[in-house]
Motif scaffolding. Structure first.
Motif, PDB file in Angstrom:
ATOM      1  N   HIS A   5      -0.173   6.624   5.129  1.00 23.81           N
ATOM      2  CA  HIS A   5       0.201   5.514   4.256  1.00 23.81           C
ATOM      3  C   HIS A   5       1.641   5.044   4.489  1.00 23.81           C
ATOM      4  O   HIS A   5       2.131   4.196   3.738  1.00 23.81           O
ATOM      5  N   ALA A  14       0.825  -1.207   0.000  1.00 22.04           N
ATOM      6  CA  ALA A  14       0.000   0.000   0.000  1.00 22.04           C
ATOM      7  C   ALA A  14       0.859   1.256   0.000  1.00 22.04           C
ATOM      8  O   ALA A  14       0.584   2.223  -0.719  1.00 22.04           O
ATOM      9  N   SER A  15       1.914   1.238   0.820  1.00 22.45           N
ATOM     10  CA  SER A  15       2.796   2.402   0.912  1.00 22.45           C
ATOM     11  C   SER A  15       3.538   2.632  -0.402  1.00 22.45           C
ATOM     12  O   SER A  15       3.725   3.773  -0.844  1.00 22.45           O
ATOM     13  N   ALA A  26       1.106   4.218  -2.854  1.00 27.63           N
ATOM     14  CA  ALA A  26       0.880   5.633  -2.527  1.00 27.63           C
ATOM     15  C   ALA A  26       2.041   6.494  -3.015  1.00 27.63           C
ATOM     16  O   ALA A  26       1.840   7.519  -3.672  1.00 27.63           O
ATOM     17  N   PRO A  31      -4.354   3.321   0.763  1.00 32.21           N
ATOM     18  CA  PRO A  31      -4.905   4.463   0.026  1.00 32.21           C
ATOM     19  C   PRO A  31      -6.230   4.127  -0.660  1.00 32.21           C
ATOM     20  O   PRO A  31      -6.373   3.057  -1.268  1.00 32.21           O
TER      21      PRO A  31
END
Length: 242
Positions: free
Chosen positions: A36, A21-22, A25, A46
């Motif tokens: 995030h 996810a990071s 983002a 996100p």
């Protein structure tokens, strides 16, 4: 599609790690919201990744409305149901709803169109801070908590006049903000274009918790720190890719 490195499948459910996810983002959306970050206390996936996954799964409908009703944490298992219904919920194993989708009209499953639109929308969405939100806050003379900024992606609405094209891009239109006491709603409007032709429009709605009147110097320091983190990460990424 371009999303395969940003999620996994576990027992038929979609699983998104904090690392995936990071990375989405920062590297796809260029969104450096601290929520995030992998080690964030209140980490969440996100909304733009959930939106992109929904387009990959269900295609692009002529009219779509997304409500982000819960913050997805690390490793939450999500069920994107196999359905042609006009309204559907994306839930976890316990039945908690994180994303509600309403859709109608024609549907395109053209992967080139879906990817071009998703990439351009996500890039537009990731630039909302500081370039759009800060001038809006200044104009309305309101401020969020710089120590614990709470800016939540609440919903997104889009509509197309037609879907008979293979590439779509997003162009910002005039944003607006409605202030109601300690909360504000920012509506970030956009046009959808294929080449120079406008083929649709939409808006992203953000919910913002407010603390008081706008203060330019503290906000500028906050923005400078945000941009330094962003530019440092991206320049390092550029060095690693060469």
């Amino acid at each position: 599609m371009f999303l395969k490195e940003f999620y996994g499948i576990q027992d038929g459910f979609v699983s998104i790690s904090a690392e995936q996810a990071s990375m989405f983002a920062k590297e796809v959306a260029h969104d450096f919201n601290p929520l995030h970050d992998v080690d964030a206390k209140r980490f969440c996936v996100p909304g733009d990744l959930l939106f992109s996954l929904a387009l990959e799964k269900y295609g692009l409908s002529q009219n779509m409305h997304f409500i982000f009703s819960g913050m997805v944490g690390h490793g939450v298992l999500l069920d994107f149901p196999a359905t042609d219904a006009g309204r559907l919920d994306v839930n976890d194993q316990q039945g908690k709803t994180y994303l509600q989708i309403e859709r109608s009209g024609d549907v395109s499953r053209d992967s080139a169109l879906i990817e071009s639109f998703a990439r351009d929308y996500v890039a537009f969405s990731g630039q909302n801070f500081p370039h759009v939100l800060v001038p809006l806050l200044a104009r309305e003379n309101v401020m969020f908590n710089l120590n614990r900024p709470l800016v939540i992606y609440e919903s997104m609405t889009l509509s197309f006049d037609r879907l008979d094209f293979r590439q779509a891009s997003v162009e910002m239109a005039a944003p607006t903000m409605e202030v109601n006491g300690k909360r504000a709603s920012a509506l970030l409007h956009f046009l959808i274009k294929t080449g120079e032709t406008t083929v649709g429009a939409g808006f992203k709605k953000l919910a913002i918790s407010l603390t008081g009147s706008y203060e330019s110097q503290p906000m500028q320091a906050f923005v400078d720190d945000y941009l330094a983190r962003k530019n440092g990460y991206l320049s390092n990424l550029g060095r690693l890719s060469h």
